[in-house]
Structures are given as C-alpha cells and as structure tokens.
Design an enzyme around this catalytic site. Structure first.
Site, PDB file in Angstrom:
ATOM      1  N   TYR A   1      -0.490  -1.870 -12.739  1.00 43.94           N
ATOM      2  CA  TYR A   1      -1.928  -1.907 -13.038  1.00 43.94           C
ATOM      3  C   TYR A   1      -2.266  -1.207 -14.363  1.00 43.94           C
ATOM      4  O   TYR A   1      -3.322  -0.592 -14.482  1.00 43.94           O
ATOM      5  CB  TYR A   1      -2.747  -1.321 -11.873  1.00 43.94           C
TER       6      TYR A   1
ATOM      7  N   GLY B   1       0.810  -1.206   0.000  1.00 47.20           N
ATOM      8  CA  GLY B   1       0.000   0.000   0.000  1.00 47.20           C
ATOM      9  C   GLY B   1       0.841   1.254   0.000  1.00 47.20           C
ATOM     10  O   GLY B   1       0.347   2.334   0.288  1.00 47.20           O
TER      11      GLY B   1
ATOM     12  N   ARG C   1      -6.772   3.023 -15.801  1.00 43.88           N
ATOM     13  CA  ARG C   1      -6.763   3.637 -14.460  1.00 43.88           C
ATOM     14  C   ARG C   1      -7.404   5.028 -14.386  1.00 43.88           C
ATOM     15  O   ARG C   1      -8.136   5.308 -13.438  1.00 43.88           O
ATOM     16  CB  ARG C   1      -5.345   3.649 -13.897  1.00 43.88           C
TER      17      ARG C   1
ATOM     18  N   TYR D   1     -10.445   4.719 -11.766  1.00 40.61           N
ATOM     19  CA  TYR D   1     -10.415   5.399 -10.471  1.00 40.61           C
ATOM     20  C   TYR D   1      -9.704   6.748 -10.471  1.00 40.61           C
ATOM     21  O   TYR D   1      -9.115   7.144  -9.477  1.00 40.61           O
ATOM     22  CB  TYR D   1      -9.920   4.506  -9.337  1.00 40.61           C
TER      23      TYR D   1
ATOM     24  N   GLU E   1       4.655  -6.896   0.541  1.00 37.53           N
ATOM     25  CA  GLU E   1       4.178  -7.305  -0.782  1.00 37.53           C
ATOM     26  C   GLU E   1       3.967  -6.116  -1.711  1.00 37.53           C
ATOM     27  O   GLU E   1       2.847  -5.840  -2.130  1.00 37.53           O
ATOM     28  CB  GLU E   1       2.835  -8.014  -0.653  1.00 37.53           C
ATOM     29  N   PRO E   2       5.018  -5.409  -2.031  1.00 39.56           N
ATOM     30  CA  PRO E   2       4.834  -4.224  -2.868  1.00 39.56           C
ATOM     31  C   PRO E   2       4.566  -4.566  -4.330  1.00 39.56           C
ATOM     32  O   PRO E   2       5.214  -5.445  -4.901  1.00 39.56           O
ATOM     33  CB  PRO E   2       6.181  -3.486  -2.737  1.00 39.56           C
ATOM     34  N   GLY E   3       3.591  -3.893  -4.896  1.00 36.87           N
ATOM     35  CA  GLY E   3       3.374  -3.989  -6.341  1.00 36.87           C
ATOM     36  C   GLY E   3       3.791  -2.660  -6.948  1.00 36.87           C
ATOM     37  O   GLY E   3       4.862  -2.508  -7.519  1.00 36.87           O
TER      38      GLY E   3
ATOM     39  N   CYS F   1     -15.102   4.077 -28.337  1.00 36.12           N
ATOM     40  CA  CYS F   1     -16.354   4.756 -28.660  1.00 36.12           C
ATOM     41  C   CYS F   1     -17.283   4.861 -27.456  1.00 36.12           C
ATOM     42  O   CYS F   1     -18.364   4.257 -27.417  1.00 36.12           O
ATOM     43  CB  CYS F   1     -17.018   4.078 -29.844  1.00 36.12           C
ATOM     44  N   GLU F   2     -16.827   5.546 -26.456  1.00 33.75           N
ATOM     45  CA  GLU F   2     -17.600   6.042 -25.323  1.00 33.75           C
ATOM     46  C   GLU F   2     -16.648   6.951 -24.568  1.00 33.75           C
ATOM     47  O   GLU F   2     -15.503   7.115 -25.000  1.00 33.75           O
ATOM     48  CB  GLU F   2     -18.132   4.901 -24.441  1.00 33.75           C
TER      49      GLU F   2
HETATM   50  C1  LIG Z   1      -2.695  -5.829  -4.689  1.00 36.76           C
HETATM   51  C2  LIG Z   1      -2.047  -6.419  -3.524  1.00 36.76           C
HETATM   52  C3  LIG Z   1      -0.762  -5.982  -3.138  1.00 36.76           C
HETATM   53  C4  LIG Z   1      -0.010  -4.874  -3.849  1.00 36.76           C
HETATM   54  O1  LIG Z   1      -0.520  -3.602  -3.597  1.00 36.76           O
HETATM   55  P1  LIG Z   1       0.243  -2.303  -4.145  1.00 36.76           P
HETATM   56  O2  LIG Z   1      -0.583  -1.149  -3.738  1.00 36.76           O
HETATM   57  O3  LIG Z   1       0.362  -2.424  -5.633  1.00 36.76           O
HETATM   58  O4  LIG Z   1       1.599  -2.282  -3.549  1.00 36.76           O
HETATM   59  C5  LIG Z   1      -0.182  -6.620  -2.059  1.00 36.76           C
HETATM   60  N1  LIG Z   1      -0.808  -7.630  -1.394  1.00 36.76           N
HETATM   61  C6  LIG Z   1      -2.037  -8.058  -1.743  1.00 36.76           C
HETATM   62  C7  LIG Z   1      -2.658  -9.171  -0.988  1.00 36.76           C
HETATM   63  C8  LIG Z   1      -2.692  -7.472  -2.811  1.00 36.76           C
HETATM   64  O5  LIG Z   1      -3.916  -7.897  -3.133  1.00 36.76           O
END
Ligand SMILES: *Cc1c(COP(=O)(O)O)cnc(C)c1O
Length: 415
Positions: free
Chosen positions: A370, A232, A312, A316, A273-275, A342-343
């Site tokens: 994402y 997060g 995105r 959101y 768990e960084p994305g 086309c919207e």
């Molecule tokens: C999506 C998700 C993440 C990654 O979140 P980010 O905001 O992209 O860092 C980590 N853990 C879980 C379980 C998720 O569903």
C-alpha cells in the site's frame, strides 16, 4: 518461533544499508526497493504454518503492490492472485497467471464488470444479494464464491476494519435464509465461501471465531471446493512490535479445518489472501534529505518526496520505521520528517534518527504494501522508480516518470 522481527537487526539474508545506498546512487531517489528473498521467506513461512492442510492456496492480494514484475515473482513462487478490479485481473493475466489462478472479489462495481471477469474465466466472488440474484439468474452455470460478513470486529484503524455490522463488505450472516433462497431459485453453483474481516488482526482467537462462522455457513452448501479466510495478518513495523502469530494460527486453524473437511465429506481447499503479509516488510522507500530546518521547537528533515509517494502516515497514521542509511552509526537526535507537498505532509514526528545532514538518504521500512500502489502525481510530481533486489542484483521494474508521463492523456486547448 521465527519472529520476522529479525528484519530489524543485521541479517545476512536481508538487504543492508550499503546495498540500499548503492541502489539509490544507481537509480536515483526517491526510490522503492523490494527484496525478493523476503517475499519468498514470508510465503514459505505462511505455507509452512499450514503444512498439515492437504490443499492450501495462497491468493496474493494484488492491490498491496501491483507491479507486473512482482506478480511474475508471485507466480514463480507458487502463489495465486486475489483481485478487486477488472484491471487487476488483466494485470494478473498479463503477468502470466491463468484465469483459474485468479479470484476476483469486487465491491460495489458495475454488473458489466463482473460479467467481464466471468467472461475472462476467473473465479467470481460476490458480496451482495441483489448482484447474486441477478448473476445467478443470468449465468446459473458459472461457479460463484460468496463473500460472507461474519460481523466480527477485527482490525486496527477503522478504515481497514471491514467485518463489522455496518461494513459495506460481504453478505451478512443474518441474511442466510434469503441467500439460500436465491441459490435454490436460480440453481446457481456455489463453489466457495469467503470472508475478509480487515487488516491488522492481532487476536487469533477472533480469527478462529470468525472461522467457525464460516464453517457453519459452509454446511448449507453441498458443492463447495474451497473456503477462503481472507487476510488481515499484522506484520511488525519495528523491533519487538506485535504481529499475528502465524504459527499458532496455522496449528489451530489447520486442525479445525481438517476436522471440518472430514465432516463435510468433500475435498476442500483452504485459501488465504495475504497482501501486507507477503510484501510489506520486503519494501524499502529511499528518499534524500533536501533540507534540515531548525525551528524554535523541533528539527525538521525535509525529503525529496511527500504523501504523493507514500500516503499511509497521512491517511491512517502508519508509523513507518525510518533510518538514516547514509549515517547508520551516527548519534541519534529527534527529528520530524516531512515531505515537500504544499500542505501538511508529515511522515513522522519526534523520531529518534541517527544525525541527519542535508543530502543523506533516509530509508522507510515496511514500504512494500500500500505504498507505491497508492502513489499519485499530486503537485505534478513524478512517481518514483521501483527496483527488485534479487540474487544480489537490483533490477529496474518501473522507470521513474518523466514530463511526457505527466502530459499523457491531457489535451491542450488549441493555441
Ligand atoms: C485488501 C484485501 C486483502 C489483503 O489484505 P492485507 O491486510 O493486505 O493482507 C485480502 N482480501 C481482500 C478481499 C482485500 O480487499
């Protein structure tokens, strides 16, 4: 602190407009480009912030950007994986990860899928009491992590805030007595506690508060190997934008974690768990301006893409920074940047961008997380190609789709 805002100013370590223009010429547009050096530097920054923790584990959240080549890159820099579907597990294994380097955190999937993941040997993370009871009764010897909902309001948009009281994610801390009874009755082995409170957390005090709840939960289990604090982390979207202060969080949480570990009396791994944090800023989305259209109230720049490729802003309201890399020094004017779907298909309203001519290339920042992973074939358009920029070279990691790809799996009626 080494603010990552420097990605928005000229920096010799980061991709330059000229290089991006060349890649678009070589691989066509629209195009996704990912800078391997930026992924590496984000990874290094995160691990450096927690260098005082003896056992740190980074589980890259595959769903942010799941190209196999990106997963291979993650493996090479030392990351493990966080997956949310059995297909992501399979992609991770295909990329060369071993099962014990993968955690599987599904929500609302079938029991069979969880069993399939357990069969593959990955770390199971359960976020539902009925599933826990069922799984623990059937497979008491398989170690399981428990996803807790600490009921902390965090995160930006309501679609990405997942830790609040009515969230579908996690087992409520108010259900602890029931949870403990299930664990005792089944004799199952709990080896980790997990939380993930949502995306775009700004206030690290909120994060630390949630961490205290996780510590409290952890004291009820005697056989834990790890505590997973999810993710997060907020990344900057433009110059001087706010972001999670990773260094400050690292300092405070490491200290608290180390103290808790001592009190707990067993070696514990701290996991994240960084994305977004790892890949958002590494990504550039390049699209060509097909038309410039002046109306009575605005100037539209219409590009050769749409929300089928980058949803995105429409989904959101994400504000991706946009620059005209064909004319980076041009005089700025106000534009609405729109797609060809086309919207309603708006990337940005009323944005200051260097003067745009038809044929110019626009570059969208923060296009690593994402973006491609949410792309679709809506309007029967091809998905873009993806390129990894590594050691000064562009490597094609996904071909642009073709008409055959559109027809794949479709069955024509007999003529
Ligand atoms: C999506 C998700 C993440 C990654 O979140 P980010 O905001 O992209 O860092 C980590 N853990 C879980 C379980 C998720 O569903």
């Amino acid at each position: 602190m080494c603010g990552s805002n420097d990605s928005f100013v000229a920096n010799k370590h980061l991709m330059q407009p000229k290089e991006l223009v060349q890649l678009a010429e070589e691989f066509g547009s629209p195009l996704y480009v990912y800078d391997a050096a930026k992924i590496q530097s984000q990874y290094n920054r995160l691990t450096a912030a927690f260098s005082k923790v003896e056992r740190l584990r980074i589980n890259y959240a595959v769903k942010a950007l799941s190209n196999v080549a990106i997963l291979q890159l993650m493996k090479s820099i030392g990351s493990c994986l966080d997956t949310v579907s059995i297909q992501e597990v399979q992609l991770g294994l295909h990329a060369g990860f071993s099962p014990h380097q993968i955690i599987y955190t599904p929500n609302g999937v079938s029991f069979e899928e969880i069993e399939e993941a357990a069969q593959l040997g990955v770390q199971i993370n359960i976020d539902n009491l009925s599933v826990l009871e069922h799984f623990g009764s059937k497979h008491p010897s398989v170690p399981v992590c428990i996803r807790i909902n600490p009921h902390v309001m965090a995160g930006g948009h309501s679609n990405i805030s997942v830790g609040h009281i009515d969230s579908k994610f996690g087992i409520s801390i108010h259900q602890m007595p029931h949870l403990l009874r299930i664990v005792e009755n089944t004799g199952m082995h709990i080896n980790g506690i997990h939380m993930h409170t949502g995306s775009d957390i700004l206030d690290i005090e909120v994060f630390l508060y949630a961490a205290e709840i996780l510590f409290e939960v952890a004291t009820h289990f005697k056989t834990l190997d790890f505590l997973d604090f999810g993710s997060g982390f907020k990344v900057p979207y433009k110059k001087d934008d706010i972001e999670t202060d990773i260094e400050e969080l690292g300092k405070k949480l490491s200290k608290r974690f180390n103290a808790f570990e001592k009190q707990y009396g067993r070696p514990l791994t701290l996991a994240f768990e960084p994305g977004k944090y790892l890949v958002s800023e590494s990504g550039f989305f390049l699209a060509k301006v097909n038309v410039v259209k002046q109306t009575t109230s605005t100037v539209f720049a219409g590009i050769d893409s749409g929300f089928n490729h980058l949803i995105r802003p429409m989904l959101y309201g994400s504000q991706h920074f946009i620059e005209n890399i064909s004319n980076p020094k041009g005089k700025e004017r106000f534009y609405s940047v729109v797609g060809y779907i086309c919207e309603t298909d708006t990337f940005a309203n009323n944005r200051r961008i260097a003067e745009i001519a038809e044929g110019d290339l626009l570059c969208f920042r923060n296009a690593g997380a994402y973006c491609f992973s949410m792309a679709s074939n809506y309007n029967s358009r091809y998905k873009p190609a993806e390129v990894l920029w590594k050691d000064g070279k562009g490597i094609l990691i996904r071909e642009r789709e073709s008409f055959e790809d559109l027809l794949k799996n479709q069955i024509r009626l007999p003529d």
